[in-house]
Design a protein around this motif. Structure first.
Motif, mmCIF file in Angstrom:
data_model
loop_
_atom_site.group_PDB
_atom_site.id
_atom_site.type_symbol
_atom_site.label_atom_id
_atom_site.label_comp_id
_atom_site.label_asym_id
_atom_site.label_seq_id
_atom_site.Cartn_x
_atom_site.Cartn_y
_atom_site.Cartn_z
ATOM 1 N N ALA A 119 0.842 -1.195 0.000
ATOM 2 C CA ALA A 119 0.000 0.000 0.000
ATOM 3 C C ALA A 119 0.875 1.242 0.000
ATOM 4 C CB ALA A 119 -0.909 -0.003 1.229
ATOM 5 N N THR A 120 0.604 2.144 -0.944
ATOM 6 C CA THR A 120 1.373 3.383 -1.035
ATOM 7 C C THR A 120 0.431 4.575 -1.168
ATOM 8 O OG1 THR A 120 1.570 3.114 -3.431
ATOM 9 C CG2 THR A 120 3.397 2.297 -2.073
ATOM 10 N N VAL A 138 3.702 11.431 -1.472
ATOM 11 C CA VAL A 138 3.197 10.517 -2.503
ATOM 12 C C VAL A 138 4.206 9.395 -2.740
ATOM 13 C CG1 VAL A 138 2.525 10.320 -4.926
ATOM 14 C CG2 VAL A 138 1.842 12.328 -3.601
ATOM 15 N N GLY A 139 3.711 8.172 -2.773
ATOM 16 C CA GLY A 139 4.565 7.006 -2.990
ATOM 17 C C GLY A 139 5.110 6.389 -1.719
ATOM 18 N N SER A 140 4.919 7.047 -0.575
ATOM 19 C CA SER A 140 5.419 6.478 0.678
ATOM 20 C C SER A 140 4.536 5.306 1.117
ATOM 21 C CB SER A 140 5.459 7.549 1.767
ATOM 22 O OG SER A 140 4.167 8.079 1.996
ATOM 23 N N PRO A 141 5.104 4.332 1.800
ATOM 24 C CA PRO A 141 4.334 3.153 2.212
ATOM 25 C C PRO A 141 3.337 3.478 3.319
ATOM 26 C CG PRO A 141 6.543 3.062 3.123
ATOM 27 C CD PRO A 141 6.519 4.237 2.208
ATOM 28 N N VAL A 142 2.255 2.714 3.347
ATOM 29 C CA VAL A 142 1.208 2.879 4.356
ATOM 30 C C VAL A 142 0.925 1.521 4.984
ATOM 31 C CG1 VAL A 142 -1.167 3.594 4.817
ATOM 32 C CG2 VAL A 142 0.175 4.774 3.055
ATOM 33 N N GLN A 143 0.869 1.487 6.291
ATOM 34 C CA GLN A 143 0.531 0.251 6.994
ATOM 35 C C GLN A 143 -0.981 0.091 7.044
ATOM 36 O OE1 GLN A 143 2.698 -2.058 8.143
ATOM 37 N NE2 GLN A 143 4.393 -0.845 7.333
ATOM 38 N N ILE A 144 -1.458 -1.064 6.563
ATOM 39 C CA ILE A 144 -2.889 -1.352 6.612
ATOM 40 C C ILE A 144 -3.102 -2.752 7.180
ATOM 41 C CG2 ILE A 144 -3.381 0.145 4.623
ATOM 42 C CD1 ILE A 144 -3.688 -2.416 2.941
#
Length: 207
Positions: A119-120, A138-144
């Motif tokens: 997820a980014t 923008v483009g940084s990772p996201v923890q889901i």
């Protein structure tokens, strides 16, 4: 030299007065109240403050849920103006609390097509003290959560937080009237992840 009988006769009235003083209960209620009143007042105000803090924490969670729900109902591509309007509307959920302003971040999250999707950030907007700016890069990772990691899907992530200021320590102007530095801010926050309702992907054309 006075005799022992004379000494005891002089002490008699003193003993009588002392005995009367010890048996006198007039004013004892006032003395007890003077001891108990500060304790009762502290208990009352602490209970009041705790109830207000709990209610405000619920409002912070409601704020994030409302912003995510409104963003998810957008039927076309969004703009900065759209997202900022939603965040302005969302902060009204905190009323009548107004001793500090919330921080709200709306982020579009794109999941990849890999077997284990990553997820980014597709776009992100942030509001701090009523001022808007770029949110996550923008483009940084996201923890889901793993349950939401589905290939080629899109999520709307809303983070809401508030530095809660107790009413006992702060005045309307925002100054720490009692100089209680231990109460300079109790952080409350919540995060929500929702899918767009009518779109497979919610774009932001000028974010």
């Amino acid at each position: 030299m006075s005799s022992r009988a004379e000494i005891w006769s002089k002490r008699g009235p003193l003993r009588t007065l002392a005995r009367r003083f010890g048996l006198d209960r007039r004013g004892i209620a006032a003395v007890e109240f003077a001891f108990l009143a500060p304790i009762l007042l502290v208990m009352y105000f602490m209970t009041m403050e705790a109830s207000q803090a709990i209610e405000t924490s619920k409002k912070v969670a409601r704020l994030g849920s409302m912003v995510a729900d409104l963003a998810g109902q957008i039927t076309n591509s969004s703009t900065k103006s759209d997202l900022e309007g939603i965040m302005k509307l969302g902060q009204t959920a905190l009323l009548p609390y107004a001793r500090s302003a919330p921080t709200i971040t709306i982020t579009g999250v794109q999941l990849s097509s890999a077997a284990t999707p990553t997820a980014t950030v597709a776009w992100s907007r942030k509001m701090v003290n009523g001022t808007f700016s770029q949110g996550l890069a923008v483009g940084s990772p996201v923890q889901i959560p793993p349950a939401l990691a589905i290939q080629n899907t899109f999520l709307i992530k809303v983070d809401s937080s508030l530095a809660y200021q107790p009413v006992l320590a702060w005045v309307a102007g925002g100054n720490n009237a009692l100089n209680l530095t231990a109460f300079n801010g109790i952080t409350m926050g919540e995060s929500y992840l929702l899918r767009p309702r009518t779109l497979t992907k919610l774009d932001c054309t000028d974010c």
